[in-house]
Write a protein that holds these residues in place. Structure first.
Motif, mmCIF file in Angstrom:
data_model
loop_
_atom_site.group_PDB
_atom_site.id
_atom_site.type_symbol
_atom_site.label_atom_id
_atom_site.label_comp_id
_atom_site.label_asym_id
_atom_site.label_seq_id
_atom_site.Cartn_x
_atom_site.Cartn_y
_atom_site.Cartn_z
ATOM 1 N N VAL A 179 7.956 -4.868 -9.279
ATOM 2 C CA VAL A 179 8.930 -3.837 -9.624
ATOM 3 C C VAL A 179 8.213 -2.483 -9.676
ATOM 4 O O VAL A 179 7.217 -2.333 -10.389
ATOM 5 N N CYS A 180 8.718 -1.521 -8.908
ATOM 6 C CA CYS A 180 8.087 -0.203 -8.794
ATOM 7 C C CYS A 180 8.950 0.863 -9.453
ATOM 8 O O CYS A 180 10.145 0.985 -9.146
ATOM 9 N N PHE A 228 7.326 4.460 -2.799
ATOM 10 C CA PHE A 228 6.646 3.166 -2.738
ATOM 11 C C PHE A 228 6.826 2.465 -1.393
ATOM 12 O O PHE A 228 6.440 1.307 -1.255
ATOM 13 N N HIS A 229 7.395 3.146 -0.414
ATOM 14 C CA HIS A 229 7.776 2.483 0.836
ATOM 15 C C HIS A 229 6.598 1.792 1.522
ATOM 16 O O HIS A 229 6.667 0.596 1.829
ATOM 17 N N ALA A 230 5.531 2.525 1.770
ATOM 18 C CA ALA A 230 4.399 1.945 2.500
ATOM 19 C C ALA A 230 3.752 0.811 1.708
ATOM 20 O O ALA A 230 3.385 -0.227 2.270
ATOM 21 N N LEU A 231 3.585 0.995 0.397
ATOM 22 C CA LEU A 231 3.003 -0.053 -0.437
ATOM 23 C C LEU A 231 3.910 -1.278 -0.458
ATOM 24 O O LEU A 231 3.434 -2.424 -0.364
ATOM 25 N N ALA A 232 5.215 -1.067 -0.547
ATOM 26 C CA ALA A 232 6.159 -2.187 -0.582
ATOM 27 C C ALA A 232 6.104 -2.993 0.708
ATOM 28 O O ALA A 232 6.159 -4.229 0.686
ATOM 29 N N LEU A 233 5.985 -2.315 1.838
ATOM 30 C CA LEU A 233 5.900 -3.017 3.111
ATOM 31 C C LEU A 233 4.645 -3.887 3.175
ATOM 32 O O LEU A 233 4.665 -4.987 3.741
ATOM 33 N N LEU A 234 3.560 -3.409 2.580
ATOM 34 C CA LEU A 234 2.314 -4.189 2.559
ATOM 35 C C LEU A 234 2.468 -5.442 1.698
ATOM 36 O O LEU A 234 1.986 -6.525 2.066
ATOM 37 N N LEU A 235 3.156 -5.305 0.571
ATOM 38 C CA LEU A 235 3.273 -6.426 -0.366
ATOM 39 C C LEU A 235 4.408 -7.384 -0.014
ATOM 40 O O LEU A 235 4.370 -8.564 -0.363
#
Length: 309
Positions: free
Chosen positions: A54-55, A66-73
């Motif tokens: 949860v961000c 948080f888009h790029a980090l979310a895509l990684l996770l």
């Protein structure tokens, strides 16, 4: 029971369109306890056995941070990034006095219920970290691990003064290139580590296109009113008491080396008081470090994997 709905299209609850990222998520709308329509982005596959993430963004920021980090996770788990009321695709509150931490914490918890999330890893940038402190007091069982991004129990008045001044005097950009130039002129000294692409992502996440085609900050202008009554000459109440509620929860505390909001001394005290606290100082960044830069995504992913293991 909170009503909720999914959208994979381009819905927006107030005039104009946000500067959208590429796909990789679905829009999720739900009702706050008082009925306000709220929004979150949901990445990954709902129902994954891995712990969801949860961000929670900063004061005037939104889920796009948080888009790029979310895509990684997301390939391994569900990632949810919330827009608080008055930000991003969440509806503006007709009463600006509701833009306060307890209300926003309740909104986030309503979103967790609507999504069926009983426990998760929480990542909080700035105000998002303060909301995590409140959740630790009211519903600690939902917090399986916490990442605090440039925020802690003590907020330095110099950092708050900088945020207040910037929001009250922020110039309006002509276009995205001008928005990037404005951000670099204001924050460039504190963020020497950022490249052009980093600044472009930062600016794109901050602004939206209004109905007249102009670029405007993607939050309710009345949000600035919440800062007017803060007396920076008086000591700012600390949050060491709610921080104690995080003691049994694995913690990754990140600080920008140039931050004026979270001091190195506070970061060290957080590590001293918390039995499972990993600290990280990000060189060349201030308040708050971009979580999709440098080795931060891999560091955060490794921390989550350890907890999930």
């Amino acid at each position: 029971m909170h009503s909720a709905s999914w959208h994979s299209g381009r819905d927006h609850v107030h005039e104009g369109e946000p500067l959208r990222d590429s796909d990789g998520f679905e829009d999720f709308f739900y009702a706050a306890p008082d009925g306000i329509r709220l929004h979150a982005r949901v990445y990954g596959t709902p129902g994954s056995r891995a712990l969801p993430v949860v961000c929670l963004p900063g004061l005037t920021r939104n889920a796009r941070d948080f888009h790029a980090l979310a895509l990684l996770l997301a390939p391994e788990r569900t990632v949810v990034a919330f827009d608080y009321r008055g930000r991003g695709q969440s509806a503006y509150d007709p009463d600006w006095t509701h833009y306060q931490l307890p209300v926003e914490a309740a909104d986030v918890q309503a979103g967790l219920v609507a999504l069926g999330i009983e426990s998760a890893v929480f990542i909080g940038t700035s105000r998002g970290g303060l909301i995590i402190h409140l959740i630790a007091l009211s519903r600690p069982s939902v917090l399986k691990a916490v990442v605090l991004n440039d925020v802690g129990p003590v907020l330095d008045s110099e950092g708050l003064a900088h945020i207040k001044t910037y929001l009250e005097r922020a110039p309006r950009p002509r276009d995205l290139a001008d928005a990037v130039a404005i951000q670099r002129s204001i924050h460039g000294n504190a963020f020497s580590a950022l490249g052009t692409a980093d600044w472009e992502r930062m600016a794109a996440a901050l602004y939206r296109v209004d109905s007249g085609g102009a670029l405007v900050p993607d939050f309710d202008p009345k949000l600035v009113y919440t800062l007017k009554d803060i007396d920076l000459d008086q000591p700012i109440p600390d949050l060491w008491a709610p921080f104690e509620a995080l003691r049994g929860i694995p913690l990754l505390a990140i600080r920008g080396a140039n931050s004026k909001l979270l001091s190195a001394a506070t970061l060290a005290e957080m590590a001293r008081r918390h039995p499972d606290c990993t600290t990280l100082t990000v060189e060349g960044q201030g308040h708050a470090p971009l979580l999709d830069t440098g080795t931060l995504p891999e560091t955060i992913a490794a921390f989550i994997a350890r907890v999930d293991g």
